[in-house]
Write a protein that holds these residues in place. Structure first.
Motif, PDB file in Angstrom:
ATOM      1  N   ALA A 191      15.781   5.164  -3.170  1.00 38.87           N
ATOM      2  CA  ALA A 191      15.731   6.589  -3.514  1.00 38.87           C
ATOM      3  C   ALA A 191      14.331   7.060  -3.883  1.00 38.87           C
ATOM      4  N   ILE A 192      13.422   6.133  -4.193  1.00 39.37           N
ATOM      5  CA  ILE A 192      12.076   6.536  -4.617  1.00 39.37           C
ATOM      6  C   ILE A 192      10.993   6.044  -3.655  1.00 39.37           C
ATOM      7  N   VAL A 193      11.394   5.691  -2.431  1.00 46.36           N
ATOM      8  CA  VAL A 193      10.389   5.326  -1.433  1.00 46.36           C
ATOM      9  C   VAL A 193       9.534   6.545  -1.125  1.00 46.36           C
ATOM     10  N   ASN A 194       8.234   6.352  -1.123  1.00 47.88           N
ATOM     11  CA  ASN A 194       7.280   7.416  -0.834  1.00 47.88           C
ATOM     12  C   ASN A 194       7.524   7.973   0.573  1.00 47.88           C
ATOM     13  N   ALA A 229       0.839  -1.200   0.000  1.00 49.84           N
ATOM     14  CA  ALA A 229       0.000   0.000   0.000  1.00 49.84           C
ATOM     15  C   ALA A 229       0.877   1.254   0.000  1.00 49.84           C
ATOM     16  N   TRP A 230       1.946   1.211   0.757  1.00 50.70           N
ATOM     17  CA  TRP A 230       2.899   2.321   0.818  1.00 50.70           C
ATOM     18  C   TRP A 230       3.410   2.639  -0.580  1.00 50.70           C
ATOM     19  N   GLN A 231       3.799   1.601  -1.310  1.00 46.08           N
ATOM     20  CA  GLN A 231       4.311   1.813  -2.668  1.00 46.08           C
ATOM     21  C   GLN A 231       3.258   2.445  -3.576  1.00 46.08           C
ATOM     22  N   THR A 273       1.648   3.374 -11.849  1.00 45.45           N
ATOM     23  CA  THR A 273       1.580   4.480 -12.805  1.00 45.45           C
ATOM     24  C   THR A 273       2.886   4.545 -13.584  1.00 45.45           C
ATOM     25  N   SER A 274       2.985   5.512 -14.460  1.00 47.99           N
ATOM     26  CA  SER A 274       4.206   5.683 -15.246  1.00 47.99           C
ATOM     27  C   SER A 274       5.329   6.308 -14.432  1.00 47.99           C
ATOM     28  N   THR A 275       5.001   6.790 -13.241  1.00 39.43           N
ATOM     29  CA  THR A 275       6.023   7.364 -12.357  1.00 39.43           C
ATOM     30  C   THR A 275       6.415   6.324 -11.313  1.00 39.43           C
ATOM     31  N   PRO A 276       7.628   5.798 -11.373  1.00 37.32           N
ATOM     32  CA  PRO A 276       8.041   4.765 -10.424  1.00 37.32           C
ATOM     33  C   PRO A 276       7.999   5.255  -8.982  1.00 37.32           C
ATOM     34  N   SER A 277       7.580   4.390  -8.104  1.00 31.41           N
ATOM     35  CA  SER A 277       7.598   4.679  -6.670  1.00 31.41           C
ATOM     36  C   SER A 277       7.877   3.377  -5.944  1.00 31.41           C
ATOM     37  N   ASN A 278       8.130   3.474  -4.655  1.00 33.58           N
ATOM     38  CA  ASN A 278       8.444   2.266  -3.909  1.00 33.58           C
ATOM     39  C   ASN A 278       7.932   2.391  -2.485  1.00 33.58           C
ATOM     40  N   GLY A 279       7.834   1.244  -1.845  1.00 29.15           N
ATOM     41  CA  GLY A 279       7.464   1.193  -0.446  1.00 29.15           C
ATOM     42  C   GLY A 279       8.585   0.566   0.355  1.00 29.15           C
ATOM     43  N   ALA A 319      -5.644   4.285  -2.901  1.00 28.96           N
ATOM     44  CA  ALA A 319      -4.423   3.541  -3.221  1.00 28.96           C
ATOM     45  C   ALA A 319      -4.436   2.163  -2.573  1.00 28.96           C
ATOM     46  N   THR A 320      -4.820   2.096  -1.301  1.00 27.56           N
ATOM     47  CA  THR A 320      -4.853   0.820  -0.599  1.00 27.56           C
ATOM     48  C   THR A 320      -5.907  -0.104  -1.182  1.00 27.56           C
ATOM     49  N   LEU A 321      -7.078   0.441  -1.495  1.00 27.99           N
ATOM     50  CA  LEU A 321      -8.139  -0.391  -2.066  1.00 27.99           C
ATOM     51  C   LEU A 321      -7.767  -0.898  -3.459  1.00 27.99           C
TER      52      LEU A 321
END
Length: 449
Positions: A391-394, A217-219, A309-315, A240-242
């Motif tokens: 480096a991309i953790v929310n 969910a964080w990611q 999404t097209s923007t990478p993110s991480n948890g 986001a979580t759902l």
């Protein structure tokens, strides 16, 4: 755990204690192995002939080597390490009891989600009073957010758990699967795999490990907890979580994932024999697989997490801090040790190689031990994946003040959802309602999102 400086004592109206009900699978597994306790009765810090003696409770394997290095180089501040079981396996409860009795150790290992519990009972020293704010630039930014509240600093970050996708490269080739870059592709892989072999699954869904789900969910961009004026805002069932819950509910309902507990004998067997092909998990998972699925050496690889999404993110899943407990007679010396332990290259190298930790210290992530090919993973330098992922953790994800209770409530709700009562999404909503009730009972002002 970065909160508005105007909010006192994590928005509690009372000084009530917090009862811990942590699940071993939830938090202990997220920070490596545990060791048996030789002693959990802390002697107060003392001085002998001008030497300060501190006690430290930790469960990091091999940490004595780091402590020995400190003791050799700091003859006037000696640290005694008590090797304890993981926090969730009983040490947190003993820490709370010791705080109440006035016999707490000077320092202790505390995982990020549990820091608010200790601050709620006033159990932590504000390390900003001893120069900790000058260390901020040394650490991955989101980890500093987790240990700070306004101008206060309640612990020194130790390690992190940026996520990545571990996958069986040999079986991906066998079944003609493409390493997914999106969760939609991950679902497509799951469907293709199960059609080819109904006895193989893309992953497991561990209903008893809600900390793992929180990392997903964080990611996705979840923001379970935030603050407004003098209240907590709780919004665990956010879009986001759902979205995450819907994906895994689909895979559970269509039997594309295997519902089983992680860190258990059956799960280790499934990782070994090809029943399970992937594990979305934290960096420390590399040691879990290598240790418990040793016959698969050379078959696994690591990829960045699939994205929404097209923007990478991480948890992030897991990670600990070094905290100084209220009652210590030598907070300045304890703070000095906490900073050294988690930034000294010799100490970090030991924790990387013997403890399996991935440091929160930015320089530590560039040490050779975290930048070399790993034979078990086919010679891949897996650390590059996790360094980029870190480096991309929310940075906006915040823990609530009673996460031990929240995780237990999520576990209970997931167990019902995976055995025919409700869905994973409804389980999240149910756990939110239970969390709000628990927070209000503890005297917190709560707003639901």
């Amino acid at each position: 755990m970065s909160y508005k400086s105007s909010i006192k004592r994590f928005l509690t109206k009372s000084g009530k204690g917090v009862a811990l009900s942590l699940s071993v699978a939830t938090l202990a597994a997220a920070c490596g192995s545990t060791t048996a306790s030789s002693s959990t009765t802390a002697a107060p810090a003392t001085t002998q002939a001008g030497v300060v003696h501190l006690t430290f409770w930790s469960w990091v394997p091999g940490l004595q080597t780091s402590v020995n290095l400190w003791n050799t180089s700091h003859p006037n501040i000696q640290v005694k390490l008590d090797e304890v079981t993981s926090g969730a396996a009983g040490t947190y409860a003993k820490m709370f009891s010791a705080l109440q009795a006035g016999t707490a150790p000077d320092l202790g290992q505390v995982e990020y989600p549990v820091i608010p519990n200790f601050e709620h009972v006033g159990g932590l020293v504000n390390l900003a009073n001893y120069g900790a704010t000058s260390y901020k630039s040394k650490f991955v930014p989101w980890t500093w957010n987790q240990v700070s509240q306004g101008s206060a600093v309640y612990a020194i970050p130790q390690d992190t758990g940026p996520m990545g996708l571990f996958y069986r490269a040999d079986l991906f080739t066998k079944y003609g699967l493409t390493v997914p870059t999106t969760w939609a592709q991950y679902l497509a892989d799951a469907q293709k795999l199960h059609a080819a072999n109904p006895n193989a699954y893309i992953a497991a869904f561990p209903a008893s490990d809600s900390a793992w789900f929180s990392a997903l969910a964080w990611q996705a961009g979840a923001k379970w907890f935030s603050t407004k004026s003098n209240s907590w805002v709780v919004n665990m069932a956010d879009p986001a979580t759902l979205q995450v819950a819907k994906l895994w509910q689909t895979m559970v309902a269509d039997h594309l994932v295997k519902v089983e507990p992680d860190f258990a004998t059956g799960w280790y067997k499934d990782l070994s024999d090809g029943t399970i092909l992937t594990w979305p998990t934290a960096v420390w998972g590399q040691n879990t697989i290598a240790t418990n699925a040793s016959t698969t050496s050379g078959d696994w690889r690591v990829a960045p997490m699939p994205n929404w999404t097209s923007t990478p993110s991480n948890g992030n899943w897991g990670g600990s801090t070094t905290a100084v407990f209220k009652g210590t007679k030598y907070p300045a010396q304890a703070a000095q040790f906490a900073e050294w332990l988690n930034t000294n290259s010799g100490s970090l190298n030991n924790m990387i190689t013997t403890g399996g930790l991935y440091p929160a210290d930015i320089a530590g992530q560039s040490l050779p031990a975290d930048n070399s090919p790993v034979a078990f993973y086919g010679g891949q330098n897996i650390w590059k994946v996790f360094k980029a992922g870190s480096a991309i953790v929310n940075t906006n994800f915040l823990w609530g003040p009673l996460m031990s209770t929240t995780f237990t409530q999520l576990n209970d709700a997931f167990a019902k959802a995976t055995t025919g009562t409700g869905t994973i999404g409804s389980a999240v909503s149910s756990a939110q309602a239970s969390t709000v009730t628990s927070m209000k009972q503890q005297g917190f002002s709560v707003i639901t999102g």
